[in-house]
Scaffold this motif. Sequence first.
Motif, short mmCIF file in Angstrom:
data_model
loop_
_atom_site.label_atom_id
_atom_site.label_comp_id
_atom_site.label_asym_id
_atom_site.label_seq_id
_atom_site.Cartn_x
_atom_site.Cartn_y
_atom_site.Cartn_z
N GLY A 288 0.83 -1.21 0.00
CA GLY A 288 0.00 0.00 0.00
C GLY A 288 0.86 1.25 0.00
O GLY A 288 1.49 1.56 0.99
N ARG A 289 0.88 1.97 -1.12
CA ARG A 289 1.80 3.11 -1.22
C ARG A 289 1.20 4.41 -0.70
O ARG A 289 1.93 5.31 -0.31
N ASP A 290 -0.12 4.52 -0.76
CA ASP A 290 -0.73 5.70 -0.14
C ASP A 290 -1.94 5.24 0.67
O ASP A 290 -2.25 4.06 0.72
N ASP A 291 -2.59 6.20 1.29
CA ASP A 291 -3.66 5.82 2.20
C ASP A 291 -4.81 5.10 1.49
O ASP A 291 -5.34 4.13 2.00
N THR A 292 -5.16 5.56 0.29
CA THR A 292 -6.26 4.91 -0.42
C THR A 292 -5.91 3.46 -0.74
O THR A 292 -6.74 2.56 -0.59
N GLU A 293 -4.66 3.24 -1.15
CA GLU A 293 -4.27 1.85 -1.44
C GLU A 293 -4.30 0.99 -0.18
O GLU A 293 -4.73 -0.16 -0.22
N ARG A 294 -3.84 1.59 0.92
CA ARG A 294 -3.90 0.82 2.17
C ARG A 294 -5.36 0.51 2.54
O ARG A 294 -5.66 -0.57 3.04
N ARG A 295 -6.23 1.45 2.26
CA ARG A 295 -7.65 1.18 2.53
C ARG A 295 -8.19 0.07 1.64
O ARG A 295 -9.00 -0.75 2.07
N VAL A 296 -7.74 0.03 0.39
CA VAL A 296 -8.15 -1.08 -0.48
C VAL A 296 -7.73 -2.41 0.14
O VAL A 296 -8.52 -3.35 0.26
N LEU A 297 -6.47 -2.46 0.58
CA LEU A 297 -5.96 -3.71 1.16
C LEU A 297 -6.81 -4.13 2.37
O LEU A 297 -7.23 -5.27 2.48
N ILE A 298 -7.04 -3.17 3.26
CA ILE A 298 -7.79 -3.50 4.48
C ILE A 298 -9.21 -3.94 4.13
O ILE A 298 -9.75 -4.88 4.72
N ASP B 184 -2.15 1.87 11.64
CA ASP B 184 -1.51 1.01 10.64
C ASP B 184 -0.38 0.21 11.28
O ASP B 184 -0.21 -0.98 11.00
N ARG B 185 0.40 0.88 12.13
CA ARG B 185 1.48 0.17 12.82
C ARG B 185 0.90 -0.98 13.64
O ARG B 185 1.45 -2.08 13.65
N VAL B 186 -0.19 -0.69 14.35
CA VAL B 186 -0.80 -1.74 15.18
C VAL B 186 -1.26 -2.90 14.29
O VAL B 186 -1.07 -4.07 14.63
N ILE B 187 -1.84 -2.58 13.14
CA ILE B 187 -2.29 -3.65 12.24
C ILE B 187 -1.10 -4.49 11.79
O ILE B 187 -1.15 -5.73 11.79
N VAL B 188 0.00 -3.83 11.42
CA VAL B 188 1.15 -4.56 10.91
C VAL B 188 1.75 -5.45 12.01
O VAL B 188 1.94 -6.66 11.82
N ILE B 189 2.01 -4.86 13.18
CA ILE B 189 2.56 -5.66 14.28
C ILE B 189 1.57 -6.76 14.67
O ILE B 189 1.95 -7.91 14.89
N GLY B 190 0.30 -6.39 14.71
CA GLY B 190 -0.74 -7.35 15.10
C GLY B 190 -0.95 -8.44 14.06
O GLY B 190 -1.65 -9.41 14.32
N SER B 191 -0.40 -8.27 12.87
CA SER B 191 -0.52 -9.31 11.86
C SER B 191 0.73 -10.17 11.78
O SER B 191 0.68 -11.28 11.26
N TRP B 192 1.86 -9.68 12.27
CA TRP B 192 3.08 -10.49 12.29
C TRP B 192 3.13 -11.42 13.50
O TRP B 192 3.51 -12.58 13.38
N ILE B 193 2.76 -10.89 14.66
CA ILE B 193 2.96 -11.67 15.89
C ILE B 193 2.06 -12.90 15.99
O ILE B 193 2.54 -14.00 16.31
N PRO B 194 0.75 -12.79 15.72
CA PRO B 194 -0.08 -14.00 15.92
C PRO B 194 0.33 -15.21 15.08
O PRO B 194 0.41 -16.31 15.63
#
Lengths: 492, 335
Positions: free
Chosen positions: B36-46, B116-126
Motif C-alpha cells: 500500500g503506497r498511499d492511504d487509499t491503497e492501504r484502505r483497499v488492502l484492508i 496502521d502500525r498496530v495492524i502490521v505488528i498485530g498481523s506479524w505476531i499472531p
Amino acid sequence: MDVLQLARWQFGITTVYHFLMVPLTIGLSVLVAGMQTAWVRTGEPRYYKMTKFWGKLLLVNFAMGVVTGIVQEFQFGMNWNAYSRFVGDVFGAPLAMEGLVAFFVESTFLGLWIFGWDRLPKKVHLACAWAFSLATIASAYFILAANSWMQHPVGAEIVNGKPTLRSIWAVLTNNTALAAIPHTIAGAFSVAAAFLVGIGGWHLWRKRRSDDEHRSVWRSSIRLGGWTGIIAFAVLAITGDTQGKLMFEQQPMKMASAEALCHTEQPASFSIVAIGDVTAQNCEDVKTFNVPALLSFLAHNDFRTEVKGVEDLVTQYQAHYGTNYPDDPALGELAGKPIDYVPNLAVTYWGFRIMIGFGAISAGTGLLALWLTRRGRIPDTKWFPRLALLSIATPFIGNSAGWIFTEMGRQPFVVVPNPSGVDGVWMFTAQAVSRISTGEVWTSLLALTSLYAVLGVVEVFLMRRYVRGGIDGVIPPEQNDEEGKKTLAFAY
Amino acid sequence: MSLETIWFCVIVLFWLGYLFLEGFDFGVGMLLPVLGRDDTERRVLINTIGPVWDGNEVWLIVAAGAMFAAFPSWYASLFSAAYLPLLLVLLALIGRGVAFEYRGKVDSARWRRNWDRVIVIGSWIPPLGVGLLLTTTVLGLPLDAHGNRVGGAFEAVRWDTLLGALAVVGFALVHGAAFLALKTAGELRERARVFAVRALPVALLPLFGLLVVVQWREGALWTLVALLVAAVAAVSAWRKLVADRDGQAFAALGVTIAAAVVTLFGALYPDVLPSTLGAANSLTVVNAASSPYTLTVMTWVGAFGAPAVLVYQGWTYWVFRKRISTAHIPPVHTP
C-alpha cells in the motif's frame, strides 16, 4: 502476591472489563435491529438515521467486546489449567458450543451487516442484523450456562476423581442458569436503555430551541430507551428475586454474607444499609437498618422462616467439606491450612446493594425521561441532560457490582458444591490455578491491564466524538458518482 | 474410528480452517506497508478482508474451545506451558481487531499511521505465536506426570518451534499476497502478484523445513505422501501465479497448507502433546479426552453446526466476491 492471587486479580479485571462492552453490545444490537425493522416497514427517514447513529456506536463498542472475549477463553488454560483439567468434561461443552453456534453467527453476520448495505436486498440485510443480535443473546446463554454450572453443578457425577458429564440437557436447563440468563440479558438492556436516554436526552436538549431536522430521532430514541429501561428493570427485579431464592438454597453462605447476617434469625430481617465495619469478619459490631422479616420472605416466600447466619453456616460447611485444605504441595502455602468459608463480607454486602441501587437509579431516569417528553414535550431544564448523561454510568456500575458479588460470593470455591443434588462435585479456587511462575502471571496481568486502560481511553474518546457528531457524523453527504454507483457504501 | 480420533481430526480441521482463513488476512495485514503506497491503497488492502476477518478469527476461538471440550488436558497443558507466547498473541490480536475498526474513525494522518502500525505488528505476531504453539504440540515439551511444564517460562521456545513460527508467518505472507492478487484490481493487483511470485520460493522454505524435520523424526509413509502433495501444490501455486491465474494459485496454496497440516498432525497422532521426559507423561487422544458422552454431545453439535458455518461463511465470500480497487473507496467521512 502468589500465582493464585494474581490469577484471581487478572480474572476479575479482565472479566469486569469485558463485561463493560458485552451488555452494551447485546442490548444495543437488538434495539438497532428493531430500529432497522421499523425503517424497513415504514420507510421513515428517522428510523434510518437512528439505525445509522446507534449502529455506529454499537460498532465502536463491539470491537472491544470481541477482542477482550478471546482473553476470557484463553485464560482458563493459561492461568487455571488445574480447573480446566478438572471440569473440562462438563464446562468445556457449553463453552465450545458458544463458539460453534453463537460466535460464528455473530461475527459473520455482523460483517455482512456492516459492509452489506448496498450489496444485499433490504430484507436480507435486515435479517443479518437480527441474526447478529440474536446470536449475541445465544452466546450469553451458553456462557451463563457454563458459569451457572460453577455456581450450582448439575448433570454430572464424579468418575475417577473428576466430574463427568451425564446430561447436557441438565447443564443447559440448570435452574440457576435459567434465572441468571433473563437477569443478565435484562441488565444488558438497561445499559443500552440508559445509553439511549442519556445521549438522546443530551441531543434533544441541545436542539430544544431550533427547529432541528433530527429532533424526531432523539425523541424516538429517548422514548425507546425509557420504555426499555423500565421493562428491563421489572425483569431484573422479578428474576433477581428468583435468583435470590435459589441462592438461599444453593449457596446459603453467599446470601448470608450478602446480608452480613452473623447469626441465624427467625424471622430474619433484611438490611438496607450498614454502619460500621462489615469487613470485620465476625460482623458483631455492625449496626444495620433493617426491615423486619423481609429477608425470610426473600429467601423462602414466607415471613416467618429461619435464615441461617454466617456462623452456623461455617460449622455446617466445615462438617461437609472439611476444616483444612488437603496437604497437597500444589496448594502452596495454603496446603494443610484451615479453610476460610466466609467470602469477603464488605464486597458481598456492598456489591449486592450497589447492584440493586444503581439498577434502580437507571430505571428511575428512564421513567423521568418518559414523563418529561410526554405528548411531544421537549425538556428545557439544564439538569435533565446532565442527569441523563450521568446515569449512563449507573447500569454499568450495577452490572459490574452484580458480577463481583456473584463471583466473590462463591469463594473459597471455584465450583460451588451442590447441597441438594450432585454429590462430591466441588473445587476450591486454590486448587484450580496453574503451576506457573509468578513472573508469567505478573507479566500478563500488567500487560493486559495497561493495554485495556489505553484502549478504554480510546473507546471513550471515539464514543464522545460520534455522540457529539450526531446524525451528520454517521451519514455522509450525497455523492455524485460519475460512473454510477461505483464506490462502496461502506469501507473501513 | 473412535470418537477420540474423530475429535482429534475435527480439532485439526479447525486449526486448518484457522491457518487457511486467518492466514491470508494476516498476510494482508503484514503487506500493508509493502504493497500500500498511499492511504487509499492501504484502505483497499484492508477492505479486501474487512467483512471477513472477524469471522475468520472465530476459527481460533472454536479450535481452542473444541480442545477444551474434547481434550481438556491438552488445552490445559499446552496453553499454560506456552504462556508468554500466547500472551503475545492475545495482545497482538486485541490491538489488531480494534485497529481495523478504529483506523478510519478519525480523519488524521497521524491517527491512521499509528493504527496502521498496530495492524502490521498485530498481523506479524499472531502467526508467529500460533506457529510456535502448533509446532510445540507436535514436537512436545518437558511435561511432568500431571501434565505441567517442567522448566522455565521459555521452554516452548526452541530452534525447531521457532522454525514452526517462521513457517506459519512465511505461509501467511504468500497466502496474503495471492489473496490480494485475487481480490484487487489494477496496479495493486499486479504488484501483489509479482510480490507473491518473488516471495514464494523463500517464504515457504521454513514450512518445508519444518515438515522435513517432523517427517524425519516421527513421520510415517502416509505423512510422507502428504508432504509430497504439499510440495507439488506449492510448486503449482507458484506456476499459477506466474501464469496470472490468481484463483487457482490461491486454491493451490490452500492445498499446500492442508497437506502440511495433515503431515504435522498425522505425525503427532495418537499423541496430542508428547512429553520430552518420557512417553509415560505424554498426552494422547485417549488419556487427554473427555468422556464418551461429552464427545457424543459435541459430535451432534459439530455435525449440525460446522456445515452451517461453512455455508454462511461461504455465502459471505460470495456476497463480497467483487475485486476492489482505489476507485471503489469512498471519501473519508468522520464526525
